[in-house]
Structure formats: C-alpha cells, structure tokens
Write an enzyme that holds these catalytic residues in place. Structure first.
Site, PDB file in Angstrom:
ATOM      1  N   CYS A 267       0.815  -1.219   0.000  1.00 56.33           N
ATOM      2  CA  CYS A 267       0.000   0.000   0.000  1.00 56.33           C
ATOM      3  C   CYS A 267       0.845   1.263   0.000  1.00 56.33           C
ATOM      4  CB  CYS A 267      -0.965   0.004   1.190  1.00 56.33           C
ATOM      5  SG  CYS A 267      -0.184  -0.205   2.810  1.00 56.33           S
TER       6      CYS A 267
ATOM      7  N   HIS B 151      -1.395   0.627   7.406  1.00 59.66           N
ATOM      8  CA  HIS B 151      -2.056   0.787   6.116  1.00 59.66           C
ATOM      9  C   HIS B 151      -1.785   2.213   5.645  1.00 59.66           C
ATOM     10  CE1 HIS B 151      -4.621  -0.147   2.828  1.00 59.66           C
ATOM     11  NE2 HIS B 151      -5.574   0.715   3.152  1.00 59.66           N
TER      12      HIS B 151
ATOM     13  N   ASP C 164      -8.495   4.856  -1.252  1.00 56.51           N
ATOM     14  CA  ASP C 164      -7.980   3.642  -0.622  1.00 56.51           C
ATOM     15  C   ASP C 164      -8.169   2.492  -1.605  1.00 56.51           C
ATOM     16  OD1 ASP C 164      -7.329   1.421   0.866  1.00 56.51           O
ATOM     17  OD2 ASP C 164      -8.656   1.871   2.547  1.00 56.51           O
TER      18      ASP C 164
END
Length: 197
Positions: free
Chosen positions: A21, A75, A90
């Site tokens: 990520c 994250h 996201d």
C-alpha cells in the site's frame, strides 16, 4: 474537473500491487505530480498504525467476510482536500473510490469508543510532494527468513532517494514525532479534514 473525483482516478487506472500500500500511494502521488493540474498540493499520504502495530480497518477487500475488520500492522491511504470537500483514495477498500471523508471515517475507521485502547489508530499525515521526495523502500520487510517473498513485489524498481534505500519503518513508527509529516489521533484527523472544521 469532475467534482466527485477531482484527481480523475479509477482503481483500474492506478498502479497496484497487493500488500504494498505504501508504494501504491506513492505511485498515485507520482502520477498526480506529473499532471498539469497542480493538485498534488491538495494531496496527503496517510500512514495508519499505532505503537502496537495492530490496527482494525473495516470495509477492506481482504476481510474474511463483509462487516468484519482486517487487522493490519499498518495501512496507507491518500487524502485529497480542497476548500469544499475531502476525499479518501484507498485501493484496498470496498467503499467507493474515491470516498467522501465522512463516509470513510464512519464505515472504515469507525468510532474508537467501541475499540479497545490497544487498537486505537494514529495517523501520520505527509504532504504529497514531501512523501514523493522522502519515502524509500527496498522491500526487505516483505521477505521471509529464507528470502522468499511474503507477497509478490511490484515489477518496477524499488523506490529510493539520494539519502536512503529503506525508511519505511520511520513512517510507520508513530513515536517518531521528528520524522516527516504530522502524527494525529483519529479525533485530530477528523477535525483537520472534516468540511467546515
């Protein structure tokens, strides 16, 4: 400009590698910086973690079943903020892409009133341009002891700077107040990015 999606991004148009990520968001920032819109100045890379490195997020593609949280060690998302709206990008969420901040906060982050304190989240907010110029990863955190990959890496070259080939842990470490960006609690993040605050 599309007011609902000012960055003109779709999930399909983004460079994406599962379990990376931090690099996925770096790639989005890099794409935005290369466009003539100058909207990179409205963008923030946001690391979500805590001192225990155990954080719950809801509405994630990796959830075992709908409605169940995923517990990440960290994250990374992108926040776009203009004078009249704040949006979340996201790539690992089942929510719309992008998603209004208030909706993402309500459904993906949720209130910490019902989350034990060990799982409370902290947020390192880094301006997009700063993230592009400072982040580096040699992907060593994704290798097992026998040097096999925990998850297949991106096909492109590792991201590095003149100063570093690996500083991911510095971005994740929420105790490092002297590192790039600003570390906020959920309530502080909400206050900063909620329209009209």
């Amino acid at each position: 400009m599309d007011r609902a999606n000012p960055l003109a991004l779709s999930k399909e148009s983004c460079v994406y590698t599962k379990c990376y990520c931090e690099e996925n968001i770096w790639k989005i920032c890099n794409h935005i910086e290369e466009t003539p819109s100058q909207l990179i100045d409205n963008c923030f890379a946001v690391f979500i973690s805590n001192t225990k490195k155990v954080i719950p997020l809801w509405m994630q593609e990796a959830a075992e079943s709908p409605g169940q949280p995923v517990f990440w060690d960290y994250h990374v998302i992108l926040i776009y903020q203009s004078t009249d709206k704040t949006l979340i990008y996201d790539l690992d969420s089942t929510l719309p892409f992008p998603c209004p901040f208030e909706e993402y906060s309500r459904l993906a982050l949720r209130s910490e009133d019902f989350i034990v304190s060990d799982f409370h989240r902290l947020f390192r907010v880094i301006p997009g341009r700063l993230y592009l110029s400072t982040f580096a990863s040699d992907r060593s955190h994704m290798k097992n002891e026998d040097t096999t990959w925990k998850a297949a890496p991106p096909s492109y070259t590792c991201i590095s700077t003149n100063e570093s080939s690996m500083n991911l842990d510095d971005f994740i470490d929420m105790n490092r107040k002297d590192w790039h960006g600003e570390v906020l609690s959920l309530s502080e993040l909400t206050h900063r990015f909620t329209a009209g605050s």
